[in-house]
Motif scaffolding. Structure first.
Motif, PDB file in Angstrom:
ATOM      1  N   ILE A   1      64.696  36.692 -50.955  1.00 31.27           N
ATOM      2  CA  ILE A   1      65.559  35.527 -51.149  1.00 31.27           C
ATOM      3  C   ILE A   1      65.263  34.595 -49.983  1.00 31.27           C
ATOM      4  CG2 ILE A   1      67.929  34.664 -51.189  1.00 31.27           C
ATOM      5  CD1 ILE A   1      68.771  37.376 -52.350  1.00 31.27           C
ATOM      6  N   LEU A   2      64.834  33.378 -50.274  1.00 31.94           N
ATOM      7  CA  LEU A   2      64.469  32.421 -49.240  1.00 31.94           C
ATOM      8  C   LEU A   2      65.552  31.356 -49.124  1.00 31.94           C
ATOM      9  CD1 LEU A   2      62.482  31.205 -47.206  1.00 31.94           C
ATOM     10  CD2 LEU A   2      61.338  30.057 -49.129  1.00 31.94           C
ATOM     11  N   MET A   3      66.242  31.344 -47.962  1.00 32.49           N
ATOM     12  CA  MET A   3      67.275  30.346 -47.695  1.00 32.49           C
ATOM     13  C   MET A   3      66.634  29.133 -47.029  1.00 32.49           C
ATOM     14  SD  MET A   3      70.555  31.280 -48.346  1.00 32.49           S
ATOM     15  CE  MET A   3      71.488  30.430 -47.092  1.00 32.49           C
TER      16      MET A   3
ATOM     17  N   HIS B   1      57.521  27.836 -41.947  1.00 34.79           N
ATOM     18  CA  HIS B   1      58.243  29.037 -42.388  1.00 34.79           C
ATOM     19  C   HIS B   1      58.405  29.046 -43.904  1.00 34.79           C
ATOM     20  CE1 HIS B   1      61.786  31.546 -43.263  1.00 34.79           C
ATOM     21  NE2 HIS B   1      61.442  32.240 -42.198  1.00 34.79           N
ATOM     22  N   THR B   2      58.880  27.923 -44.452  1.00 33.12           N
ATOM     23  CA  THR B   2      59.063  27.835 -45.907  1.00 33.12           C
ATOM     24  C   THR B   2      57.729  27.931 -46.638  1.00 33.12           C
ATOM     25  OG1 THR B   2      61.031  26.450 -45.625  1.00 33.12           O
ATOM     26  CG2 THR B   2      59.944  26.374 -47.773  1.00 33.12           C
ATOM     27  N   LEU B   3      56.734  27.238 -46.157  1.00 31.89           N
ATOM     28  CA  LEU B   3      55.420  27.243 -46.818  1.00 31.89           C
ATOM     29  C   LEU B   3      54.798  28.638 -46.793  1.00 31.89           C
ATOM     30  CD1 LEU B   3      53.961  23.892 -45.423  1.00 31.89           C
ATOM     31  CD2 LEU B   3      55.015  24.298 -47.658  1.00 31.89           C
ATOM     32  N   ASP B   4      54.950  29.362 -45.700  1.00 26.14           N
ATOM     33  CA  ASP B   4      54.405  30.724 -45.621  1.00 26.14           C
ATOM     34  C   ASP B   4      55.051  31.643 -46.645  1.00 26.14           C
ATOM     35  OD1 ASP B   4      52.654  30.042 -43.664  1.00 26.14           O
ATOM     36  OD2 ASP B   4      53.691  31.055 -42.015  1.00 26.14           O
ATOM     37  N   TRP B   5      56.373  31.551 -46.776  1.00 28.19           N
ATOM     38  CA  TRP B   5      57.054  32.424 -47.744  1.00 28.19           C
ATOM     39  C   TRP B   5      56.699  32.049 -49.182  1.00 28.19           C
ATOM     40  CZ3 TRP B   5      59.512  36.960 -47.224  1.00 28.19           C
ATOM     41  CH2 TRP B   5      59.818  37.374 -45.929  1.00 28.19           C
ATOM     42  N   LEU B   6      56.515  30.770 -49.443  1.00 29.02           N
ATOM     43  CA  LEU B   6      56.098  30.359 -50.780  1.00 29.02           C
ATOM     44  C   LEU B   6      54.662  30.807 -51.070  1.00 29.02           C
ATOM     45  CD1 LEU B   6      57.556  26.725 -50.947  1.00 29.02           C
ATOM     46  CD2 LEU B   6      58.451  28.778 -52.065  1.00 29.02           C
TER      47      LEU B   6
END
Length: 558
Positions: A408-410, A457-462
């Motif tokens: 789950i990505l917040m 951070h967001t781009l890595d998780w995506l």
């Protein structure tokens, strides 16, 4: 006479003896100067005099022993004080406004800083207080070492009260209305324990402020939270199983009755009071226009008590225990689920919601003793233990992300996330960074290093996440029930609507940073904004590329 002088001269010619003698004389002189200044301070114009000061000093010392700082309690519990017995019980009188320019110099000095609070709170006067019948009858807050005017305002505003009052230099009282007469400004003469430049009431005297509440603040009546006006449920007996007719109905009487019955909802319908909990048949998700509930209470001239068709609902202080049981998973989880976020994006709050909604503890990639002590029992487990429903992490990078099976990505608005993390870094989980930190070199350096991380951070998780469920902090806050329901389903668990309704009633938990404190200026420079706006566009494009909804509108630069 010459012989004694000769002996003294020979004595001081010895270097070691002369050295230590001079040090001794220096220390003695310094001690005398220090003591002298102390006596002057006690007898100067800033010192308190008279009977009130003696009573206040004695009572403050007595109360300081054995009483823990920062303790909340309901002020209706009387008998815990302290002050002089000569105070008469107060009657409601006309309040005096905030014009105190003719006050004596110390009082004026104490108010200057408070008036510059940009309209967030307005000082309205000094009022009498009584231990048996409080002027402000909401919750109270004590700090015998660090009480300040702003801390009191902040705590009362966070809970939705209209007024904040300070007393004895260290006590803070909140309330929805003032039920006492005002007094002379000279009687509010005690310095705040945490800031000597401001005054915090006196002996049984309150320095009272009217708070300018944000839209997020809850409206209250005493200790009860106003929830709104709602249409009568189809099956009122099923929705609200206990009810009674009350003579001279008032909000207080209904709230007290439901509190005694240990129900979290107090519902007024004319002269009848209903008690219960939020359920699927009375979820409080569809409020009506408040004008539909305008019907004066028989026992309270200025409050509405609803009618047969439209109910006025308050939430009592009774805890809804339907979502409070939590434990570790009964069997080891087959998959590791990450609860990933950039620092300051609401990860701890999301953990609180998930634990209440599922009944299972969440874990952490790290260990934070303060979180463990606040009830996050999964904090001590190794993150690979398999005993928790999901694992908090702020990590990014391919190797760290691929260690998880699903996530789950917040995501939170970077402008808010950066400020939240800066406050946490320099003020703790619910504290605030000081003005010195904001205006010093720490803030520009922090933005320079952390803003690019927000995007990466967001781009890595995506890019590297195997199965990513994106949750936007702002949308979760706005649509808690539906968003949390989706998160529970993503975790592979059955959804209990009653449990989710229970979570809505206690959504804030122990780690909500109050929204009252605001900087007096925009900390972001044009150069910072240009960089952050570019990062927002990059993240928005990456989300849309994966057929996900882009960032919420409030993120986008205008």
């Amino acid at each position: 006479m010459a012989k004694p002088l000769l002996k003294i001269q020979r004595y001081f010619r010895r270097k070691p003896v002369r050295f230590f003698s001079l040090i001794l004389l220096y220390l003695t002189a310094g001690s005398l100067v220090f003591l002298h200044s102390g006596f002057i301070g006690d007898s100067g114009p800033g010192a308190r005099g008279g009977q009130n000061s003696l009573v206040a000093s004695a009572s403050s010392d007595a109360r300081g022993l054995g009483i823990m700082s920062r303790v909340f309690k309901e002020t209706r519990r009387s008998g815990r004080r302290y002050g002089p017995p000569w105070m008469k019980k107060s009657m409601e009188t006309e309040r005096r406004g905030g014009d105190y320019t003719s006050n004596w110099n110390r009082a004026l000095k104490g108010r200057n800083a408070k008036d510059m609070d940009e309209g967030r709170a307005k000082y309205i006067g000094c009022y009498a207080d009584d231990t048996q019948k409080r002027a402000l009858r909401g919750v109270s807050f004590f700090d015998y070492k660090k009480m300040t005017v702003f801390r009191c305002q902040d705590n009362c505003a966070e809970r939705g009260y209209m007024y904040a009052g300070l007393e004895f230099g260290a006590e803070c009282y909140c309330g929805h209305k003032i039920q006492a007469p005002n007094t002379s400004e000279s009687e509010c003469n005690m310095e705040c324990k945490g800031e000597k430049s401001n005054l915090c009431g006196g002996a049984n005297r309150l320095s009272i402020y009217r708070l300018e509440l944000s839209q997020e603040s809850a409206r209250r009546y005493g200790s009860a939270i106003f929830k709104g006006c709602f249409h009568r449920p189809d099956n009122v007996t099923l929705a609200l199983p206990f009810n009674a007719v009350i003579q001279n109905t008032s909000v207080d009487k209904c709230v007290d009755m439901c509190t005694e019955r240990e129900k979290s909802l107090a519902v007024l319908a004319g002269d009848r009071c209903y008690c219960g909990f939020p359920t699927s048949v009375f979820s409080l998700h569809d409020p009506e226009d408040e004008e539909m509930c305008l019907h004066r209470c028989q026992g309270e001239e200025f409050e509405s008590c609803g009618n047969d068709k439209f109910f006025v609902v308050y939430q009592t202080q009774v805890q809804d225990n339907r979502c409070m049981d939590r434990h570790f998973l009964p069997t080891r989880a087959k998959q590791l689920v990450a609860l990933a976020s950039f620092p300051g994006a609401g990860n701890t709050w999301a953990r609180h919601l998930i634990e209440l909604a599922t009944g299972f503890y969440t874990g952490s990639y790290y260990f934070d003793g303060s979180l463990y002590n606040k009830g996050f029992k999964g904090e001590r487990d190794h993150w690979r233990s398999g005993r928790t429903i999901c694992i908090k992490t702020h990590e990014s990078g391919k190797k760290e992300i691929e260690a998880f099976d699903t996530s789950i990505l917040m995501i939170r608005n970077p402008y808010k996330a950066l400020m939240a993390e800066f406050n946490r870094k320099y003020g703790g989980h619910i504290g605030f960074a000081s003005q010195a930190h904001w205006r010093g070199k720490e803030w520009p350096e922090f933005v320079k290093n952390y803003a690019p991380w927000w995007a990466s951070h967001t781009l890595d998780w995506l890019n590297y996440g195997k199965n990513v469920h994106v949750v936007h902090f702002e949308v979760l806050k706005r649509e808690l029930f539906s968003q949390l329901k989706g998160m529970v389903q993503f975790l592979g668990l059955n959804v209990s609507e009653d449990r989710l309704l229970c979570v809505e009633g206690q959504k804030d938990g122990n780690f909500k940073r109050s929204g009252l404190r605001k900087l007096e200026y925009d900390p972001y420079t044009p150069e910072m904004r240009a960089d952050i706006n570019g990062l927002i566009r990059t993240v928005d494009a990456a989300l849309k590329k994966r057929n996900m909804s882009g960032v919420p509108e409030e993120y986008m630069p205008r």
